[in-house]
Design a protein around this motif. Structure first.
Motif, PDB file in Angstrom:
ATOM      1  N   SER A 254      -0.128   8.627 -14.925  1.00 15.38           N
ATOM      2  CA  SER A 254       0.005   9.415 -13.211  1.00 15.38           C
ATOM      3  C   SER A 254       1.403   8.379 -12.454  1.00 15.38           C
ATOM      4  N   VAL A 255       2.154   9.289 -11.985  1.00 17.66           N
ATOM      5  CA  VAL A 255       3.410   7.978 -11.332  1.00 17.66           C
ATOM      6  C   VAL A 255       3.223   8.584 -10.246  1.00 17.66           C
ATOM      7  N   TYR A 256       3.200   7.160  -9.540  1.00 20.24           N
ATOM      8  CA  TYR A 256       2.912   6.732  -8.167  1.00 20.24           C
ATOM      9  C   TYR A 256       4.722   7.167  -7.670  1.00 20.24           C
ATOM     10  N   VAL A 257       5.237   7.371  -6.649  1.00 20.66           N
ATOM     11  CA  VAL A 257       6.670   7.020  -6.203  1.00 20.66           C
ATOM     12  C   VAL A 257       6.331   6.701  -4.245  1.00 20.66           C
ATOM     13  N   CYS A 258       7.146   5.933  -3.555  1.00 21.79           N
ATOM     14  CA  CYS A 258       7.062   5.561  -2.721  1.00 21.79           C
ATOM     15  C   CYS A 258       7.543   4.494  -2.232  1.00 21.79           C
ATOM     16  N   GLY A 259       8.333   5.168  -1.297  1.00 17.92           N
ATOM     17  CA  GLY A 259       9.257   4.416  -0.061  1.00 17.92           C
ATOM     18  C   GLY A 259      10.450   5.066   0.461  1.00 17.92           C
ATOM     19  N   PRO A 260      11.637   4.772   1.242  1.00 17.06           N
ATOM     20  CA  PRO A 260      12.098   5.746   2.430  1.00 17.06           C
ATOM     21  C   PRO A 260      13.075   6.893   1.100  1.00 17.06           C
ATOM     22  N   THR A 261      13.125   8.020   1.594  1.00 15.37           N
ATOM     23  CA  THR A 261      13.325   9.095   1.068  1.00 15.37           C
ATOM     24  C   THR A 261      14.763   8.442   0.260  1.00 15.37           C
ATOM     25  N   PRO A 262      15.542   8.139   0.197  1.00 12.54           N
ATOM     26  CA  PRO A 262      16.843   8.629  -0.596  1.00 12.54           C
ATOM     27  C   PRO A 262      16.248   7.572  -2.669  1.00 12.54           C
ATOM     28  N   PHE A 263      15.533   6.679  -2.410  1.00 15.71           N
ATOM     29  CA  PHE A 263      14.664   5.687  -2.991  1.00 15.71           C
ATOM     30  C   PHE A 263      13.841   7.261  -3.692  1.00 15.71           C
ATOM     31  N   VAL A 264      12.957   8.015  -3.139  1.00 14.27           N
ATOM     32  CA  VAL A 264      12.192   8.643  -4.035  1.00 14.27           C
ATOM     33  C   VAL A 264      12.534   9.165  -4.739  1.00 14.27           C
ATOM     34  N   GLU A 265      13.759  10.198  -4.093  1.00 13.68           N
ATOM     35  CA  GLU A 265      14.547  11.309  -4.547  1.00 13.68           C
ATOM     36  C   GLU A 265      15.316  11.132  -5.454  1.00 13.68           C
ATOM     37  N   SER A 266      15.927   9.889  -5.473  1.00 12.87           N
ATOM     38  CA  SER A 266      16.379   9.087  -6.370  1.00 12.87           C
ATOM     39  C   SER A 266      15.410   8.770  -7.821  1.00 12.87           C
ATOM     40  N   VAL A 267      14.578   8.112  -7.789  1.00 13.56           N
ATOM     41  CA  VAL A 267      13.080   7.632  -8.557  1.00 13.56           C
ATOM     42  C   VAL A 267      12.912   9.097  -9.401  1.00 13.56           C
TER      43      VAL A 267
ATOM     44  N   PRO B 263      17.593 -12.752 -13.992  1.00 16.13           N
ATOM     45  CA  PRO B 263      18.140 -12.223 -15.579  1.00 16.13           C
ATOM     46  C   PRO B 263      18.859 -11.319 -15.226  1.00 16.13           C
ATOM     47  N   ARG B 264      18.981 -10.784 -13.924  1.00 15.76           N
ATOM     48  CA  ARG B 264      20.026  -9.363 -14.064  1.00 15.76           C
ATOM     49  C   ARG B 264      20.769  -9.492 -12.262  1.00 15.76           C
ATOM     50  N   GLN B 265      21.644  -8.323 -12.001  1.00 18.67           N
ATOM     51  CA  GLN B 265      22.217  -8.789 -10.860  1.00 18.67           C
ATOM     52  C   GLN B 265      21.561  -7.728  -9.647  1.00 18.67           C
ATOM     53  N   ALA B 266      22.038  -8.298  -8.183  1.00 15.62           N
ATOM     54  CA  ALA B 266      21.197  -7.580  -7.568  1.00 15.62           C
ATOM     55  C   ALA B 266      22.000  -6.235  -7.929  1.00 15.62           C
ATOM     56  N   GLY B 267      20.726  -5.123  -7.649  1.00 15.06           N
ATOM     57  CA  GLY B 267      21.244  -3.604  -7.482  1.00 15.06           C
ATOM     58  C   GLY B 267      20.320  -2.779  -7.525  1.00 15.06           C
ATOM     59  N   ARG B 268      20.322  -1.734  -7.437  1.00 16.88           N
ATOM     60  CA  ARG B 268      19.245  -0.390  -7.231  1.00 16.88           C
ATOM     61  C   ARG B 268      19.090  -0.495  -8.516  1.00 16.88           C
ATOM     62  N   LEU B 269      17.293   0.147  -8.521  1.00 14.58           N
ATOM     63  CA  LEU B 269      16.401   1.075  -9.269  1.00 14.58           C
ATOM     64  C   LEU B 269      17.391   2.349 -10.090  1.00 14.58           C
ATOM     65  N   THR B 270      17.770   1.693 -10.903  1.00 12.67           N
ATOM     66  CA  THR B 270      18.920   3.158 -11.665  1.00 12.67           C
ATOM     67  C   THR B 270      18.007   3.416 -12.612  1.00 12.67           C
ATOM     68  N   PRO B 271      18.333   4.682 -13.079  1.00  9.15           N
ATOM     69  CA  PRO B 271      17.333   5.599 -14.090  1.00  9.15           C
ATOM     70  C   PRO B 271      17.614   4.434 -15.541  1.00  9.15           C
ATOM     71  N   ALA B 272      18.099   3.545 -15.288  1.00  6.73           N
ATOM     72  CA  ALA B 272      17.974   2.960 -16.811  1.00  6.73           C
ATOM     73  C   ALA B 272      16.774   2.062 -16.852  1.00  6.73           C
ATOM     74  N   LEU B 273      17.174   1.524 -15.308  1.00  2.00           N
ATOM     75  CA  LEU B 273      15.867   0.501 -15.207  1.00  2.00           C
ATOM     76  C   LEU B 273      14.417   0.973 -15.509  1.00  2.00           C
ATOM     77  N   VAL B 274      14.330   2.441 -14.540  1.00  2.00           N
ATOM     78  CA  VAL B 274      13.259   3.367 -14.630  1.00  2.00           C
ATOM     79  C   VAL B 274      12.822   3.346 -15.831  1.00  2.00           C
ATOM     80  N   MET B 275      14.396   3.507 -17.134  1.00  3.33           N
ATOM     81  CA  MET B 275      13.676   3.752 -18.094  1.00  3.33           C
ATOM     82  C   MET B 275      12.942   2.770 -19.427  1.00  3.33           C
ATOM     83  N   GLU B 276      13.573   1.622 -18.945  1.00  3.03           N
ATOM     84  CA  GLU B 276      14.018   0.640 -19.192  1.00  3.03           C
ATOM     85  C   GLU B 276      12.112  -0.644 -18.786  1.00  3.03           C
ATOM     86  N   PHE B 277      11.826  -0.239 -18.007  1.00  8.84           N
ATOM     87  CA  PHE B 277      11.063  -1.003 -17.411  1.00  8.84           C
ATOM     88  C   PHE B 277       9.367   0.018 -16.652  1.00  8.84           C
TER      89      PHE B 277
END
Lengths: 198, 251
Positions: free
Chosen positions: B215-228, B192-206
């Motif tokens: 409780s929120v756990y975020v794990c991944g490469p540094t740019p991913f973790v910083e932006s999320v 249903p969606r085009q390929a693309g990064r996990l944006t703040p809008a998607l974080v809000m949507e899902f």
């Protein structure tokens, strides 16, 4: 302990004497943080030293700069096994803040924006620690602890608290954040003091 | 962030032997290993171990790897991405064989963990191989029969790059975890969606809303973790409830 991996050769055949035991050379600058990166404006920034009797001295950004900064060239070592050699920082020696309070404390707890804490012996940082605000000639990135972080390069880097905002002097030692979560109270990379009991 | 947990373990965290009991390619570039390390203390969900390799001439190299196996599992699972210029990971992916022994130390870390006693909703956000410790949490959640709402937002480059696909789909079908993929390079057909990064809008949507105090756990490469993590804080999540773990490009 006699477990060898026959096909494993490793990257470097010669031991680099500048690398503490178990460390490997890193050319990037990895980021390790337990939570979101706090964003602190220099205009709102404040740094305090609080003695064991409750005496508090505080500095805003300009007052901190007025204490006099110096350039620091040093190696840094992360407990996750990377080391970076020959890094360049600019910061104010921690002694200049400590000199402003009367204390008989033997330990301190560094506190940071965002709630991070880390403990260390006071003797351990005299003459060997800085409040660092530049890395390689640039303002320190928030990811790496900017606008200012503690720099205690002879201990594992989790002791160099990012976003530090106070040093609380203590008569007795107490564990900080990672020290309560599995990591060494002291953290000397040359003694490989990584974890509880090591 | 506050919080701390338990006292020191009985003994020092020391190197112990581990035997590889099974190994399989998880994706073309990554491999899961099952390790039998009877001397290791039981792990919590989200903890990691250090793995040490010793060359025939005595040279050693060690790296940290998150566990994918559930809390307390006898067989430890790690999943290792092959780093192109890595020192340890190419050997773990391409060299190590079932029956071989290596050394492990741990389990380590008391912060990026989930315990079955936690009853609040849990939001997991994984980027790439950052899903490994999340898998440990999901498996632990399933094994414990926890009723805490559990949601995983899993950002991955391509459908073929997913870890643990069949098991995750099954756990989602069973209602253990609410699973949502975000593909950053290539999607499955008719996605249903085009390929693309996990944006703040998607974080809000899902994502679970801040008002539910997950409780929120975020794990991944540094740019991913910083932006999320930035997006989560802007969406009103209490920073002290957002636990992060970053994977540097070491290997």
């Amino acid at each position: 302990m006699g477990i060898f991996s026959p096909g494993f050769s490793g990257r470097s055949r010669e031991r680099n004497p500048e690398l503490p035991p178990g460390q490997y050379l890193e050319t990037g600058f990895p980021v390790l943080t337990a939570g979101p990166t706090p964003r602190i404006d220099k205009r709102d920034w404040e740094f305090s030293v609080v003695s064991e009797t409750g005496e508090r001295r505080s500095w805003d950004w300009q007052a901190m700069l007025d204490l006099g900064a110096e350039d620091v060239a040093t190696d840094i070592h992360c407990v996750t096994a990377w080391s970076k050699l020959g890094t360049h920082w600019r910061g104010v020696p921690i002694d200049r803040f400590l000199d402003a309070v009367d204390t008989n404390a033997e330990y301190l707890m560094a506190h940071s924006y965002g709630g991070y804490t880390t403990n260390m012996p006071l003797e351990e940082i005299k003459g060997r620690a800085w409040l660092a605000y530049e890395f390689e000639g640039e303002d320190l990135d928030p990811e790496h602890g900017g606008p200012a972080r503690l720099l205690v390069p002879h201990l594992y880097l989790w002791k160099s608290a990012k976003w530090v905002n106070s040093l609380q002097l203590m008569a007795a030692d107490a564990p900080g954040f990672w020290e309560q979560n599995g990591y060494s109270m002291h953290g000397d990379p040359w003694l490989e003091e990584r974890y509880w009991g090591s | 962030m506050s919080g701390a947990l338990g006292g020191p373990p009985a003994g020092p965290v020391r190197w112990v032997p581990a035997t590889v009991t099974a190994a399989w390619m998880e994706t073309p570039g990554s491999r899961s290993l099952l390790l039998d390390a009877p001397e290791l203390a039981p792990a919590l969900a989200g903890q990691h171990v250090d793995i040490r390799l010793t060359a025939p001439d005595g040279y050693t190299a060690q790296r940290s790897y998150s566990l994918a196996s559930p809390a307390g599992a006898e067989q430890l699972q790690v999943t290792v991405d092959r780093m192109p210029d890595g020192e340890v990971s190419p050997y773990l992916v391409d060299g190590l064989e079932v029956g071989d022994s290596i050394e492990v130390r741990g389990p380590i870390g008391g912060w990026f963990v989930w315990r079955p006693e936690q009853t609040e909703p849990v939001q997991l956000l994984a980027g790439g191989s950052g899903v490994v410790p999340m898998m440990s949490m999901i498996r632990t959640h399933a094994a414990s029969g926890s009723t805490a709402p559990l949601r995983l937002l899993y950002s991955v480059r391509t459908p073929a790059g997913r870890f643990y696909t069949e098991e995750l789909d099954r756990l989602a079908a069973d209602g253990v975890v609410d699973l949502q993929y975000v593909f950053t390079r290539e999607t499955p057909p008719e996605w249903p969606r085009q390929a693309g990064r996990l944006t703040p809008a998607l974080v809000m949507e899902f994502g679970i809303v801040a008002a539910d105090a997950p409780s929120v756990y975020v794990c991944g490469p540094t740019p991913f973790v910083e932006s999320v993590a930035d997006a989560l804080v802007r969406l009103g999540h209490d920073p002290s409830r957002v636990r992060t773990e970053r994977f540097g490009a070491s290997g």
